[in-house]
Design a protein around this motif. Sequence first.
Motif, short mmCIF file in Angstrom:
data_model
loop_
_atom_site.label_atom_id
_atom_site.label_comp_id
_atom_site.label_asym_id
_atom_site.label_seq_id
_atom_site.Cartn_x
_atom_site.Cartn_y
_atom_site.Cartn_z
N HIS A 98 99.64 -76.15 47.93
CA HIS A 98 98.18 -76.30 47.89
C HIS A 98 97.61 -75.40 46.80
CE1 HIS A 98 97.46 -78.69 51.64
NE2 HIS A 98 98.63 -78.17 51.98
N VAL A 99 96.31 -75.56 46.54
CA VAL A 99 95.65 -74.70 45.56
C VAL A 99 94.94 -73.53 46.22
CG1 VAL A 99 95.35 -76.59 43.92
CG2 VAL A 99 93.54 -76.12 45.59
N SER A 100 95.05 -73.44 47.54
CA SER A 100 94.51 -72.31 48.29
C SER A 100 95.48 -72.00 49.43
CB SER A 100 93.12 -72.63 48.83
OG SER A 100 92.49 -71.48 49.34
N CYS A 101 95.19 -70.93 50.19
CA CYS A 101 96.13 -70.49 51.22
C CYS A 101 96.37 -71.57 52.27
CB CYS A 101 95.64 -69.21 51.88
SG CYS A 101 94.17 -69.40 52.91
N ILE A 102 97.60 -71.63 52.77
CA ILE A 102 97.98 -72.61 53.80
C ILE A 102 97.70 -72.01 55.17
CG2 ILE A 102 99.87 -73.97 54.74
CD1 ILE A 102 101.21 -73.78 51.98
N LYS A 103 96.91 -72.72 55.96
CA LYS A 103 96.47 -72.20 57.25
C LYS A 103 97.14 -72.86 58.44
CE LYS A 103 91.94 -70.34 56.16
NZ LYS A 103 90.56 -70.20 56.67
N ALA A 104 97.70 -74.07 58.25
CA ALA A 104 98.29 -74.78 59.39
C ALA A 104 99.41 -75.69 58.92
CB ALA A 104 97.21 -75.62 60.10
#
Length: 463
Positions: A118-124
């Motif tokens: 992803h282009v941002s943090c992975i949360k799930a």
Amino acid sequence: MAKASTRTDRPAKKARTEVKAAKPRARFSEPEPTKEKPPKKSVEREVKEVASTPKNKGKAKEINPPEAKTSEEELPTTFKVVAGSYEKLLYGAEGKTTYSDDDKLQFHLKAIFAFPAHVSCIKAVAASPQGGKWLATGSADEIIKVWDLRRRKEIGGLMHHEGSVTHLIFPSRSHLLSASEDGTLCLFRARDWAVLRALKGHKGRVNSMAVHPSGKVALSVGKDKALRMWDLMRGKGVASTKLGKEGEIVRWSVDGKYFVVQSGSTIDLYNTDMTLLHTIQHPSRLHDVKFCQRVSGEGEVLLVGAEDKKLSIYDISEDSSHPPTIIAQMVGHGNRVKAVQTLRIALPPASGRTSTTIVTTVSSDGKIRVYDMYSIPAAFEKVTEIEPVAEYDTNGTRLTCVTVADGDIASSEPTNGKRKHDKEGTDEEDVNGDDDFDGIGSSDEDDEMEDEEEEEEEEGEEE
């Protein structure tokens, strides 16, 4: 993940799934937000009502969770661990067990991929049950990426949410449920990744959700300090109640008799009548909780990951008057335990044990650790410290979430390399007569046909 090779001597096949702009059809009217009031129904009563609706113009099929498997031949002999991170990286490892000549059961983890997803943090992250075909990852970039985990191939991105994706669950192998900071839950159909329902009701961020073992009812908690109940067979909210504090995590017990709501360092244990049974005050800030069946002995335990760098195991007595107590701690991490997942697997016959349940944890220390639930004592004498049986080091990556998927399935029957699927009870229609919305008890038949076509395509590419 490796890209699928392209053959120039035959026309390219059109993708079977279109996931980048899936939206509800115009004929769907989204349910009105549930008013703030104590629920008039218990969860137990709601599940029974859904199941007993006259004929329902179809069958109210129950979705069996992974823990409901009873046949040892249906259990995976290997497993896949997938973890997301703040650094936008997705890590995958394959696990297996062996039995050595010196009469020792050994667990192994081998890295199979690591890449920016992803282009941002992975949360799930979430893997589909009963075969582990699909992998879904959710991020602060507001996109849900869908992957074919068996082929290690990206399918596409679901861009329905307008906020960070906070939680993902596969209630069945053919449906995905997501939660977001935009205040909604979305139910997707894995056959074509269409949005079946956008569930609205929360005022603000949805932190967590949990699907009842029957697959019929879900609970969710969020920033609005409300606990909401959703009817997944009809695709609508049915009740809500104020908790008085922001719930960060909600989880069902394996048997569906209890659920917990976590906030800060506190865990509240409820029964299905919404009666508060016990409040657990953990010594440090909590990050994840999960119920799990015992391997040795009867009953369930509650796994609790926290800032104290440990995974604490609370005994949940069948006598609801007995408060939960810590009986063991899984140790080894050098920083906070961020997430925990479990999976029941088959063991080598020579080990003398037919199966066990593995516990997988991830931490801000960059380590993925695997523990054996068999090590938890059947009877409590003193708090036992349990060491990990396998480990994968990502070299300091701050891991945030983890899922565990089925690998190879143990079977005494030849399957020609293809997975066995349950063909029973595959006809399902909407309980409201809406042909377009079929609830999460819908047919897996199309998914099975797609599995077979993909396997034939893979064989053709290899030739």
